[in-house]
Structure formats: C-alpha cells, structure tokens
Design an enzyme around this catalytic site. Structure first.
Site, PDB file in Angstrom:
ATOM      1  N   ASP A   1      -8.103  -5.441   0.152  1.00  0.00           N
ATOM      2  CA  ASP A   1      -8.280  -6.106  -0.836  1.00  0.00           C
ATOM      3  C   ASP A   1      -7.939  -7.381  -0.553  1.00  0.00           C
ATOM      4  OD1 ASP A   1      -9.738  -4.144  -2.180  1.00  0.00           O
ATOM      5  OD2 ASP A   1      -8.058  -3.776  -2.463  1.00  0.00           O
TER       6      ASP A   1
ATOM      7  N   HIS B   1       0.854  -1.004  -0.415  1.00  0.00           N
ATOM      8  CA  HIS B   1       0.004  -0.268   0.134  1.00  0.00           C
ATOM      9  C   HIS B   1       0.292   0.785  -0.670  1.00  0.00           C
ATOM     10  CE1 HIS B   1      -3.410   2.614   1.073  1.00  0.00           C
ATOM     11  NE2 HIS B   1      -4.559   1.798   1.034  1.00  0.00           N
TER      12      HIS B   1
HETATM   13  N1  CMC Z   1       3.965  -7.644  -4.838  1.00  0.00           N
HETATM   14  C1  CMC Z   1       6.180  -7.728  -5.579  1.00  0.00           C
HETATM   15  N2  CMC Z   1       6.685  -6.219  -5.359  1.00  0.00           N
HETATM   16  C2  CMC Z   1       5.823  -5.266  -4.783  1.00  0.00           C
HETATM   17  C3  CMC Z   1       3.897  -5.551  -4.331  1.00  0.00           C
HETATM   18  C4  CMC Z   1       3.784  -6.345  -4.069  1.00  0.00           C
HETATM   19  N3  CMC Z   1       1.874  -6.060  -4.126  1.00  0.00           N
HETATM   20  N4  CMC Z   1       3.759  -3.562  -3.877  1.00  0.00           N
HETATM   21  C5  CMC Z   1       4.940  -3.098  -3.901  1.00  0.00           C
HETATM   22  N5  CMC Z   1       6.257  -4.010  -4.400  1.00  0.00           N
HETATM   23  C6  CMC Z   1       7.725  -3.868  -4.668  1.00  0.00           C
HETATM   24  C7  CMC Z   1       7.839  -2.806  -5.736  1.00  0.00           C
HETATM   25  O1  CMC Z   1       8.118  -3.747  -6.671  1.00  0.00           O
HETATM   26  C8  CMC Z   1       8.616  -1.709  -5.480  1.00  0.00           C
HETATM   27  O2  CMC Z   1      10.081  -2.184  -5.218  1.00  0.00           O
HETATM   28  P1  CMC Z   1      11.794  -1.363  -5.588  1.00  0.00           P
HETATM   29  O3  CMC Z   1      11.551   0.141  -4.548  1.00  0.00           O
HETATM   30  O4  CMC Z   1      12.542  -2.347  -5.734  1.00  0.00           O
HETATM   31  O5  CMC Z   1      11.168  -0.990  -7.073  1.00  0.00           O
HETATM   32  C9  CMC Z   1       8.660  -1.465  -3.710  1.00  0.00           C
HETATM   33  O6  CMC Z   1       7.691  -2.139  -3.468  1.00  0.00           O
HETATM   34  C10 CMC Z   1       7.422  -0.646  -3.665  1.00  0.00           C
HETATM   35  O7  CMC Z   1       6.510  -0.159  -4.629  1.00  0.00           O
HETATM   36  P2  CMC Z   1       5.511   0.842  -4.767  1.00  0.00           P
HETATM   37  O8  CMC Z   1       5.017   0.638  -6.251  1.00  0.00           O
HETATM   38  O9  CMC Z   1       6.638   2.113  -5.760  1.00  0.00           O
HETATM   39  O10 CMC Z   1       4.105   1.465  -4.574  1.00  0.00           O
HETATM   40  P3  CMC Z   1       3.501   1.838  -4.254  1.00  0.00           P
HETATM   41  O11 CMC Z   1       3.443   3.105  -3.276  1.00  0.00           O
HETATM   42  O12 CMC Z   1       3.855   2.989  -5.801  1.00  0.00           O
HETATM   43  O13 CMC Z   1       2.293   1.133  -5.213  1.00  0.00           O
HETATM   44  C11 CMC Z   1       0.666  -0.224  -4.486  1.00  0.00           C
HETATM   45  C12 CMC Z   1       1.082   0.959  -3.749  1.00  0.00           C
HETATM   46  C13 CMC Z   1      -0.685  -0.521  -3.803  1.00  0.00           C
HETATM   47  C14 CMC Z   1      -0.214   0.184  -6.090  1.00  0.00           C
HETATM   48  C15 CMC Z   1       1.282  -1.590  -4.495  1.00  0.00           C
HETATM   49  O14 CMC Z   1       1.521  -2.363  -3.555  1.00  0.00           O
HETATM   50  C16 CMC Z   1       0.994  -2.624  -5.321  1.00  0.00           C
HETATM   51  O15 CMC Z   1       0.529  -2.569  -6.950  1.00  0.00           O
HETATM   52  N6  CMC Z   1      -0.298  -3.253  -4.442  1.00  0.00           N
HETATM   53  C17 CMC Z   1      -0.922  -4.437  -5.551  1.00  0.00           C
HETATM   54  C18 CMC Z   1      -2.248  -3.663  -6.145  1.00  0.00           C
HETATM   55  C19 CMC Z   1      -3.155  -3.353  -4.825  1.00  0.00           C
HETATM   56  O16 CMC Z   1      -3.036  -5.189  -3.772  1.00  0.00           O
HETATM   57  N7  CMC Z   1      -3.327  -3.291  -4.723  1.00  0.00           N
HETATM   58  C20 CMC Z   1      -4.582  -2.596  -3.789  1.00  0.00           C
HETATM   59  C21 CMC Z   1      -4.247  -1.558  -2.779  1.00  0.00           C
HETATM   60  S1  CMC Z   1      -5.393  -0.916  -1.395  1.00  0.00           S
HETATM   61  C22 CMC Z   1      -6.530  -0.719  -2.235  1.00  0.00           C
HETATM   62  C23 CMC Z   1      -6.673  -0.181  -2.471  1.00  0.00           C
HETATM   63  O17 CMC Z   1      -6.187   1.573  -2.017  1.00  0.00           O
HETATM   64  O18 CMC Z   1      -7.973   0.387  -3.411  1.00  0.00           O
END
Ligand code: CMC
Length: 434
Positions: free
Chosen positions: A369, A311
């Site tokens: 989720d 998140h």
């Molecule tokens: N699986 C594997 N690696 C992950 C994941 C994951 N689910 N989420 C983040 N990472 C890694 C990412 O690759 C990155 O690694 P690095 O620093 O080596 O490049 C690091 O963690 C930080 O991730 P980010 O993408 O920079 O973080 P963000 O804040 O931009 O993304 C997120 C947040 C929720 C979009 C992401 O965690 C994700 O894609 N999760 C899966 C989708 C999900 O479950 N979404 C629902 C969110 S909660 C409900 C809502 O808000 O609607």
C-alpha cells in the site's frame, strides 16, 4: 485434508505430568503445522491465539508467502514474473484452476468473464439510494451483497456449475460496480462496459469516459492498472480472505461472502491502508516534517503508525511493493509528472525509516500500500476509490479461496472458542435489590 503426518510432537502438562502426542503435518514448502484438531477431545483444553499469529486455519494450495525472504508465489509462480509477463485475467484463472491456461482455456475464460460484465439495470436504484457523499466502499458493501437478490441462478453452493458462474459474475461485475461507485461520486452518468476492451482498459473506460466526448485509452496506464490488479489479486489467509472463508463455512451464498470480505478489507490495518498512506503523506507535506512523523510512529504512547509500513507475514521488503514502486515511476513519467512532492516525501520517508533502529529491529518494511496511492492519485482516482480498486482485484483471490473451501471434503463451519474471563454462574437479582 490431503496431507499425512510425518512425525509427532509431545505436549506435557507440567502440573499433572500427563502428555499427549500431536501429529505434525508438512506443507510443500514453509513451516510444518501441529495438528490440534483432537486437542480438546483428548485434553479438555483449547489453544489460545487471538489474532491467529500461530494458527493455520485451513489447507490451501493457492498462494505461498515466505515472509522472511520476501517471497510471494501464486500456484508456485513468483509475483514478479506474473506482474511482468502475465495479465490480471490470466492470474485470476491461475488462482481459480491451479494452472496457467492454454490458448483455448484462456480464450474461453476471457469470453465467460466479458459475457457477464453488465449488471442488472435495477441495481442503479441502489446507487441512487446512497447519499452523494457516500464512501464508495460503503456502496460496494451494499451493492455486492445485493447481487444475491438478482442472480438467484448462481447461489446454490452445492451445484458446481452455479458456483463457477458466480465466480465469473463476481470477477466480471466488480469493475462495473466499482466504476459506477466512482461515477456516482463524480455526479456523472454511469458508463456501460465495453466488451471489446481488455479487463483493465474497460475499467479505465467506464471510470473516465463521458458521453460528451470520445475517450482514448492510454496503453501504458492500462498496463499499469492491470499490474496493480495483479499485485492485489491474492495474499493467502489475510483478514478479508479469512472473512470470506468464515462466512462461506456457514453455507452463505457467494455474493454475501464476497460482501463480507469487502467489509473486512475496508479497515486501515488492511486494504484501507492505501487511502491512509496518501492522507499521511499529504499531512506530512514537506520532507522536513518526516522526523516528527517517525518520532510519533515510534512513540509507545501515541496510537499513530506509519501507514504502508509493516506486515504480519513479511519481515522483509514486500515483493509487491518493489513492483509497485517501479510501476509508480512508469506512470508518473508517462503522465509527465516530474518531482511529485508526494513521491519525494514517500521516498525520503522510506529511506529514513529503513535506517532507523526501531524499524530495522522490528523488521518493518514498506508494504503493497505504500506506493499504490501515489499511482492511483496520478491516474485521477480520488483517495476514497483506492480500497475499492483493491477489493475489485482481490475478488479473484476471494472466489478462488471460496471454491477451494467448498471443495474441501471435511470442511466444517468455522467456530473458534475462547478463554472465558467473565462472571461464573450466579443467580438473577431482581431490580429493586440491585
Ligand atoms: N508503524 C509503527 N510501528 C509499527 C508499525 C507501523 N506501521 N507496524 C507495526 N509496528 C510495531 C508495533 O507497534 C509493534 O511494536 P511492539 O512490539 O513494540 O508492540 C510491532 O511493530 C509489531 O506490530 P504488530 O501490530 O504486533 O504487528 P501485526 O502483525 O499485528 O500488524 C500491521 C501488522 C500491517 C497491521 C501493522 O504493521 C500496521 O498497522 N501497519 C500499518 C497499516 C498498513 O500499512 N497496513 C497494510 C498491510 S499490507 C496490505 C494488506 O494486508 O491489506
């Protein structure tokens, strides 16, 4: 803006030695913010923050998240207490007006909402215009936007009373519209709302009853549905809420703004994750495939992510996920589902991920989720409806933010700037010379 600066920070341009003082604004709780509103006028420079990881886009008194501690408060009340003791319509009132209602306020509010549960009969034509296999979120994007063509008497955003009626209408009609999308998918007749039922009961009734036989509402499932709605009601300035605010900043009507929020919610990184989690669990199938999935999630060269994990704000267990997991047990036990293979896979996946160095280091925990899809599937909803239910519940938050923004005296149209990296000015080249 209701906040006055308590101190300043100094920004220095190391090349010229020039420096500027920037005011710092304190919140009630949580990090202070550096006020950069005059930055461009004073320095001729913008800030650069794609993804808004360090940007506060507005002042808000609705929801507070402490991502490090895993705390979520609506108007100061912890989500766990609201999920346990309150109900969705009361939470919607709280988000909207800032305080829990007294008995009379609650009764009036429930009356206003139930009064508006029906939708214009002609909206049925919109549904019939969609292909039978249309994704219900595609239908929702269309029909919620279309409400602005039906309710002209609540689109004057400068009229406080019209705004209030628009909020009542949106909260009241979303379950009806969502249930109609579900029925359309099933090929069953639409079911009109039943105002003697509670909000969650009525939704289950509109989704599950058929004209051929009576439908008995299961109170445990209705309570679980209501809890799921509470858990999704609001979450501060996420992508869809920010989209609603941005759309609204141009003066767009409420139905158009909420339709914009729905489109933003649909993506798998946001509300679409509940559907993606279930697809992923089904693909995993058996527990022995988990190590391979974990390996893929960690692989930099693979775009795969563990859905329902991570998140932007929470760097700890999402407090909503905890309540959702408990609700999951309640629903499965009520439905007599023992040893659900999807739940077992989910729990094992969670167990392994929470011990894995990659997930521990990056502070990736299950989010709201992760478990919701398992509950919704057990309750008989197809995957394509999961995000629709999220949108239904989030409407309470969206309209509260929409109202808050419109009441802000110095609100401006949202208009970010950019770091331009395209071509500098050049002369047009005629086609024969290219
Ligand atoms: N699986 C594997 N690696 C992950 C994941 C994951 N689910 N989420 C983040 N990472 C890694 C990412 O690759 C990155 O690694 P690095 O620093 O080596 O490049 C690091 O963690 C930080 O991730 P980010 O993408 O920079 O973080 P963000 O804040 O931009 O993304 C997120 C947040 C929720 C979009 C992401 O965690 C994700 O894609 N999760 C899966 C989708 C999900 O479950 N979404 C629902 C969110 S909660 C409900 C809502 O808000 O609607």
């Amino acid at each position: 803006m209701t906040v006055t600066p308590t101190r300043t920070v100094t920004l220095t341009d190391d090349a010229t030695g020039k420096s500027w003082k920037l005011p710092v604004l304190p919140g009630t709780v949580g990090p202070d913010v550096i006020d950069v509103r005059k930055l461009y006028t004073d320095t001729g420079m913008f800030t650069y923050d794609p993804g808004y990881t360090s940007t506060g886009s507005c002042e808000s008194a609705i929801t507070y998240i402490d991502g490090e501690q895993g705390i979520l408060l609506h108007r100061g009340y912890p989500i766990e207490q609201l999920a346990d003791k309150s109900n969705f319509l009361e939470v919607a009132y709280l988000l909207q007006y800032g305080e829990l209602p007294n008995e009379k306020e609650r009764d009036d509010w429930v009356k206003h909402i139930t009064y508006h549960t029906m939708v214009h009969e002609q909206l049925i034509s919109f549904y019939n215009g969609f292909r039978r296999d249309a994704h219900p979120m595609a239908i929702m994007c269309g029909v919620v936007g279309a409400l602005s063509a039906f309710y002209h008497d609540s689109i004057d955003i400068h009229d406080e009373r019209q705004r209030e009626i628009a909020c009542h209408r949106l909260i009241a009609k979303m379950p009806t519209l969502a249930a109609m999308a579900f029925k359309y998918d099933r090929g069953q007749p639409f079911v009109y709302p039943q105002n003697s039922l509670s909000y969650a009961e009525n939704f289950l009734y509109m989704c599950n009853s058929v004209p051929a036989e009576p439908y008995k509402i299961n109170p445990i499932l209705a309570r679980a549905m209501d809890k799921i709605f509470i858990l999704h009601a609001d979450h501060e300035q996420n992508a869809s809420t920010s989209t609603v605010r941005l759309a609204s900043s141009s003066g767009a009507n409420p139905f158009a703004c909420i339709a914009a929020g729905i489109t933003s919610l649909w993506g798998p990184a946001h509300g679409g994750a509940n559907e993606a989690v279930l697809k992923m669990l089904m693909e995993i199938g058996t527990k022995d495939k988990i190590p391979e999935i974990i390996r893929r999630a960690k692989d930099k060269n693979d775009t795969f992510r563990l859905m329902g994990f991570g998140h932007r704000v929470y760097k700890n267990y999402d407090p909503r996920a905890k309540v959702m997991r408990e609700t999951c047990y309640e629903v499965l036990s009520e439905l007599g589902i023992k040893n659900d293979p999807l739940l077992e896979t989910a729990m094992e996946l969670e167990r392994i991920a929470l011990q894995d160095e990659y997930f521990v280091q990056k502070k990736l925990y299950p989010n709201v989720d992760f478990y919701s899809g398992i509950i919704l599937r057990a309750m008989g909803f197809p995957m394509s409806m999961f995000t629709v239910l999220f949108a239904l519940a989030r409407t309470a938050g969206w309209v509260a933010h929409w109202q808050e923004q419109l009441r802000e005296p110095d609100s401006k149209i949202g208009r970010p700037r950019q770091l331009y990296t395209g071509a500098a000015a050049r002369d047009y080249v005629s086609i024969e010379k290219r």
